[in-house]
Every structure is written in C-alpha cells, then in structure tokens.
Design an enzyme around this catalytic site. Structure first.
Site, PDB file in Angstrom:
ATOM      1  N   CYS A   1      -2.167   9.443   2.603  1.00  0.00           N
ATOM      2  CA  CYS A   1      -1.683   8.854   1.346  1.00  0.00           C
ATOM      3  C   CYS A   1      -2.607   9.198   0.185  1.00  0.00           C
ATOM      4  CB  CYS A   1      -1.557   7.346   1.491  1.00  0.00           C
ATOM      5  SG  CYS A   1      -3.077   6.565   2.050  1.00  0.00           S
TER       6      CYS A   1
ATOM      7  N   GLU B   1       0.887  -1.172   0.000  1.00  0.00           N
ATOM      8  CA  GLU B   1       0.000   0.000   0.000  1.00  0.00           C
ATOM      9  C   GLU B   1       0.918   1.212   0.000  1.00  0.00           C
ATOM     10  OE1 GLU B   1      -3.359   0.171   0.021  1.00  0.00           O
ATOM     11  OE2 GLU B   1      -3.768  -1.967   0.090  1.00  0.00           O
TER      12      GLU B   1
HETATM   13  P1  NAD Z   1       8.088   4.612   5.066  1.00  0.00           P
HETATM   14  O1  NAD Z   1       8.121   3.828   3.816  1.00  0.00           O
HETATM   15  O2  NAD Z   1       9.255   5.486   5.381  1.00  0.00           O
HETATM   16  O3  NAD Z   1       7.940   3.638   6.358  1.00  0.00           O
HETATM   17  C1  NAD Z   1       6.940   2.635   6.446  1.00  0.00           C
HETATM   18  C2  NAD Z   1       7.425   1.489   7.350  1.00  0.00           C
HETATM   19  O4  NAD Z   1       8.583   0.902   6.776  1.00  0.00           O
HETATM   20  C3  NAD Z   1       7.800   1.913   8.762  1.00  0.00           C
HETATM   21  O5  NAD Z   1       7.342   0.910   9.667  1.00  0.00           O
HETATM   22  C4  NAD Z   1       9.320   1.965   8.730  1.00  0.00           C
HETATM   23  O6  NAD Z   1       9.919   1.656   9.967  1.00  0.00           O
HETATM   24  C5  NAD Z   1       9.666   0.896   7.713  1.00  0.00           C
HETATM   25  N1  NAD Z   1      10.911   1.184   6.987  1.00  0.00           N
HETATM   26  C6  NAD Z   1      11.418   2.416   6.663  1.00  0.00           C
HETATM   27  N2  NAD Z   1      12.571   2.285   5.967  1.00  0.00           N
HETATM   28  C7  NAD Z   1      12.796   0.950   5.845  1.00  0.00           C
HETATM   29  C8  NAD Z   1      13.822   0.172   5.212  1.00  0.00           C
HETATM   30  N3  NAD Z   1      14.859   0.742   4.587  1.00  0.00           N
HETATM   31  N4  NAD Z   1      13.714  -1.169   5.273  1.00  0.00           N
HETATM   32  C9  NAD Z   1      12.688  -1.759   5.889  1.00  0.00           C
HETATM   33  N5  NAD Z   1      11.681  -1.071   6.508  1.00  0.00           N
HETATM   34  C10 NAD Z   1      11.735   0.260   6.484  1.00  0.00           C
HETATM   35  O7  NAD Z   1       6.728   5.420   5.009  1.00  0.00           O
HETATM   36  P2  NAD Z   1       6.210   6.563   5.981  1.00  0.00           P
HETATM   37  O8  NAD Z   1       7.061   7.778   5.833  1.00  0.00           O
HETATM   38  O9  NAD Z   1       6.022   5.994   7.348  1.00  0.00           O
HETATM   39  O10 NAD Z   1       4.764   6.839   5.352  1.00  0.00           O
HETATM   40  C11 NAD Z   1       4.563   7.749   4.304  1.00  0.00           C
HETATM   41  C12 NAD Z   1       4.376   7.054   2.989  1.00  0.00           C
HETATM   42  O11 NAD Z   1       3.448   6.012   3.121  1.00  0.00           O
HETATM   43  C13 NAD Z   1       3.817   7.959   1.897  1.00  0.00           C
HETATM   44  O12 NAD Z   1       4.433   7.663   0.665  1.00  0.00           O
HETATM   45  C14 NAD Z   1       2.347   7.577   1.853  1.00  0.00           C
HETATM   46  O13 NAD Z   1       1.702   7.865   0.655  1.00  0.00           O
HETATM   47  C15 NAD Z   1       2.425   6.132   2.125  1.00  0.00           C
HETATM   48  N6  NAD Z   1       1.166   5.659   2.671  1.00  0.00           N
HETATM   49  C16 NAD Z   1       0.390   4.825   1.934  1.00  0.00           C
HETATM   50  C17 NAD Z   1      -0.836   4.406   2.426  1.00  0.00           C
HETATM   51  C18 NAD Z   1      -1.733   3.496   1.659  1.00  0.00           C
HETATM   52  O14 NAD Z   1      -2.654   2.991   2.264  1.00  0.00           O
HETATM   53  N7  NAD Z   1      -1.510   3.262   0.383  1.00  0.00           N
HETATM   54  C19 NAD Z   1      -1.236   4.834   3.676  1.00  0.00           C
HETATM   55  C20 NAD Z   1      -0.416   5.669   4.404  1.00  0.00           C
HETATM   56  C21 NAD Z   1       0.801   6.061   3.900  1.00  0.00           C
END
Ligand code: NAD
Length: 455
Positions: free
Chosen positions: A243, A209
């Site tokens: 998002c 997602e």
């Molecule tokens: P992110 O990708 O930075 O982090 C998401 C998760 O991944 C966190 O639990 C984090 O600890 C983990 N993570 C981060 N870097 C990692 C790595 N290198 N390896 C493994 N795990 C890692 O996202 P965010 O900043 O928390 O959220 C914002 C983003 O999420 C935006 O792009 C937004 O559009 C998207 N989003 C999508 C939805 C949806 O339902 N489609 C909902 C909310 C947010």
C-alpha cells in the site's frame, strides 16, 4: 461457530469483564506471540503458496513486524492503561477530571491480501491490548494464509473472545450487517467507501487503512546510489503490491539518467539478470491483477524491464516514461512492480502535480537539503512517509501509521494501536464538600461575574 452468533457470544464474554485486567491482556498477547512462532513454518509455506513470498520477506514484512509490535506494546501497556488525571478550570474548583481508557467491546477487523498475516494480526494486537474481543476476516484472495490464520487463532483463543471468519465479499457483508463496536478495515478506497456506509448504519466508529498513488521525489542533490537502492527495494518488495510502495517517480531532469541507470543496476543486484526465474521474486496475486498490470505496459515507453511470465505471474521491475496524464497507469493505484517516471525542472511543478491528486498514503523525498525537505513537508499532505527512504517508516512502532483523505482515516502501530481500539471516557469527580452557586438559576452572581469566571 455460526458467524451470525459470534457477536452475541463475544458480547456475553466481554460483559464478564474478563478482558479488562492488565494481566489478562499481557497473557493473551504472549499467547499470540507463541502461536505466531509455533505456526511460523505453516505461515511461511502458505505465503509462498499464495504469493510466492520468500522466507526472508515473510519474516521481515509479516511475522517480525507483529512480534515487534507485541514486545513494544507489552512493555508499555501498564502505563497506557492507567487513568489519567487532568486539570480542571476555575469554574470546576473542588472537582477532579480523569480520563479512563476503556475497550469498545467487539471489534471487526477486515484484512486485505497483500500482507495477509501482518495486516490481519497487527490490528488484532491493538484490539487485544486495548481489552477488546475481536473477529478477524482475512482476504479470500490468499486462501492458504487465511486457512492457517483460522487454525492459528482457533488453536489459541476461544471464539467468544477472538475468532476468524473466512470468506469473501459475502462473509464481509454478513459481518458488516452486525453492530460491532469498532470496525478496522484495510483495503482499497473503493471498498472503504462501502464499508464506511455500512458502519454508518450502526454508527460504528471506523479506522480505514486505504491506498492510493504514493509519489517519490528525487531531487538533483540526492544521494543517487542510496536513493536507487531504497526505491528499488521499496518497489520490488512484495512485487510492488504494497500500500505504501512508491507508485510513481518525480525526478529532477538533471539526474534522471543516472538515477534510472542506478535503479536498473539495483534491480539486477537484487534479482539477477533473469529476475523472472529468481526463486525469491514475489508473484502477482492473481490473473486479474496480472492482466491489469500487463495492460499498463503499453501506456508508456519501457525504459528498462518490461518482462513478465504469464505462467508464473512473475513480473520484473519496469520503468516507464512518456505516459499520458489520463492513462490508467497514471490514474489507478498501480500495486505492482511498474514505476512511471515524470521529470521536473522546478520543484513547484512536481508539488502542483502531487497536490492535484487525492492525498496519498505516503510520500517520499530524496534530497540532502533540509530546507527542501521542510518545504515539501509543509506544502504537501499525505498519511506518512520518509525523507531519504521509502516504505521503511511503516516498520517503526514509534510512528503512527495511517492515511488522510482518500488514503484513510485513523492510524495504528505502537501507541496508536492502543488508542485506536480504546474509548477515552472523560469523567468529572465532583466534591460534595461545597457547591459553587453561580451556575444555578437562584444564584446571586450577575452576568459580569460569570463573564469573568468563564474567561
Ligand atoms: P479490497 O478492498 O478489495 O479488500 C479488502 C477486504 O475487504 C477483503 O477482506 C475483502 O474480502 C473485503 N471486501 C472486498 N469487497 C467487499 C465489499 N464489496 N464489501 C465488503 N467487503 C469487501 O482490497 P485488497 O485488494 O485486498 O487490497 C488492496 C488495497 O488495499 C489497495 O488499495 C491497497 O493500497 C490497500 N491497502 C492499504 C493498506 C494500509 O495499511 N493503508 C495496506 C494494505 C493494502
């Protein structure tokens, strides 16, 4: 419990078959509902600490959505769990086809910070309903919510069934190194790529997602007052850290002026003339994101808004115009209360602009013309969206929610949540009363007959 041992412990528990009966799943969903209700005050306090979220938004966009999902799924689960009988072709006469929904086993759920309760719990509801064990890793950027979730889950379920692992990238990487049976990730497209690569090592199936730049189109025949009210709500909800928030606006040039005036009026109606001091304005999650958003303000002309408070990380709804196409604000997912505005005279210009970018998670169109709506839906690809609304589609359990292309793969909510965490096992039940001979090497049936049979 040591996170490295969690998967083994969950595998052992899963193998007992305890998670399979309908009664068990219904009971666990009910326990989760109870836990969300009994921890509501703690969750709301943590959401206020981490994001300065109001109680109203915390309820509407975090816990209520989960509670609705639980009710919706509980009512229908018995039906969804039933094996489905399907027809068989002529070549399979005597046999019966059946599709058996079965859980994958142990699911890993990685959640982001922007709706830290909902985006951890809503997938978990699907995992439980489908009969899985699960490990949930909340985001490290909302640490107070993460701690409450760990307590809420820890008080409600044994860790060899459902567990929370707190932590950042290290914790995520340690979990991703293990061969979970399903992986449900919500976050950025950049991390989504890393996660999918790691899942590929174990051939673990994934739902991703993700995000992207979701456009909103306002045509000249739109009901401008309603469009402005809904867009202003969708873009200020959670300070635009959604998002599916409208990322940028395409407005027909004839209605740009009245629409922007109405947007300004709405922002004022929601958060008053001094929004930065409004008690219910959600703040930007951290310094890094705040700096990033402030830097966008120089990339266009501010039509209205533009105010921010560094000390509290509050930012008001800001409309920008005259951006360069290659500026960061027109390239990055904004994820904040800044709305760049582009105009069009001919809808083709807007559609071509949208199609030149990666497929967005959402698209919104405001028009009173059904023909126009049909045309835009036919000519654009996006995860999901709304005609004459924005963001609100996400809250219907009847609409599967997910992206396409770089905005994600797979979907959930309602029935789709059950399907996502379910493997559909197809089985042919053959008769022993007779044995059609044509497939065997010693059959007398010639190719002619085979061709007829296989048509
Ligand atoms: P992110 O990708 O930075 O982090 C998401 C998760 O991944 C966190 O639990 C984090 O600890 C983990 N993570 C981060 N870097 C990692 C790595 N290198 N390896 C493994 N795990 C890692 O996202 P965010 O900043 O928390 O959220 C914002 C983003 O999420 C935006 O792009 C937004 O559009 C998207 N989003 C999508 C939805 C949806 O339902 N489609 C909902 C909310 C947010």
């Amino acid at each position: 419990m040591n996170p490295d041992l969690l998967l083994d412990r969950q595998r052992t528990f899963f193998a007992t078959g305890a998670t399979l009966p309908l009664s068990f799943r219904l009971e666990q969903l009910e326990r989760l509902r109870g836990a969300l209700e009994s921890h509501e005050a703690d969750l709301f306090a943590a959401l206020r600490d981490d994001l300065h979220k109001s109680e109203r938004d915390s309820f509407l966009t975090e816990t209520a959505l989960c509670l609705t999902e639980i009710s919706f799924i509980r009512k229908r689960l018995a039906r969804w769990m039933k094996p489905k009988r399907v027809p068989t072709p002529l070549t399979h006469i005597g046999s019966v086809g059946r599709i058996y929904p079965e859980p994958y086993g142990s699911a890993l759920i990685l959640a982001p910070w922007n709706y830290p309760v909902q985006l951890a719990i809503a997938p978990l509801i699907g995992a439980i309903a489908a009969g899985n064990c699960a490990v949930v890793k909340p985001s490290e950027l909302t640490p107070r919510v993460s701690a409450v979730l760990a307590r809420l889950i820890g008080d409600t379920f044994p860790a060899d069934y459902i567990a929370v692992v707190e932590g950042g990238v290290d914790a995520s990487e340690a979990l991703l190194a293990q061969p979970f049976d399903y992986l449900f990730f919500t976050g950025s497209p950049a991390v989504g790529r890393i996660v999918m690569e790691k899942a590929a090592r174990h051939l673990t199936p994934v739902t991703l997602e993700l995000g992207g730049k979701s456009p909103v189109i306002v045509h000249r025949d739109a009901d401008l007052a309603k469009a402005a009210r809904r867009i202003a709500w969708a873009k200020t909800l959670n300070a635009g850290q959604t998002c599916v928030a409208p990322d940028y606006l395409y407005v027909h040039e004839e209605v740009k002026k009245p629409l922007l005036a109405a947007l300004r009026e709405q922002a004022n109606a929601f958060y008053g003339s001094d929004p930065l001091r409004h008690p219910d304005l959600t703040r930007i999650v951290n310094e890094r994101h705040f700096r990033r958003l402030v830097s966008y303000l120089d990339e266009g002309r501010v039509v209205f808004g533009g105010g921010y408070d560094e000390a509290t990380r509050a930012m008001e709804l800001t409309v920008l115009e005259a951006m360069d196409a290659d500026s960061a604000v027109m390239q990055d997912e904004i994820f904040g209360p800044i709305l760049p505005v582009l105009t069009y005279r001919d809808l083709n210009e807007a559609l071509a602009g949208i199609r030149s970018r990666p497929k967005p998670l959402s698209l919104y169109l405001f028009t009173e013309s059904r023909e126009m709506a049909r045309r835009v839906l036919r000519e654009t690809s996006f995860g999901g969206g709304a005609v004459n609304d924005a963001v609100y589609h996400l809250a219907s359990p009847y609409l599967p929610f997910g992206g396409v292309g770089t905005s994600g793969t797979g979907s959930y909510h309602g029935r789709a949540s059950f399907d996502t965490f379910t493997h559909y096992k197809s089985v042919l039940h053959q008769t022993s009363r007779f044995d059609l001979p044509f497939r065997y090497p010693d059959s007398k049936a010639g190719l002619g007959l085979l061709r007829k049979l296989m048509k």
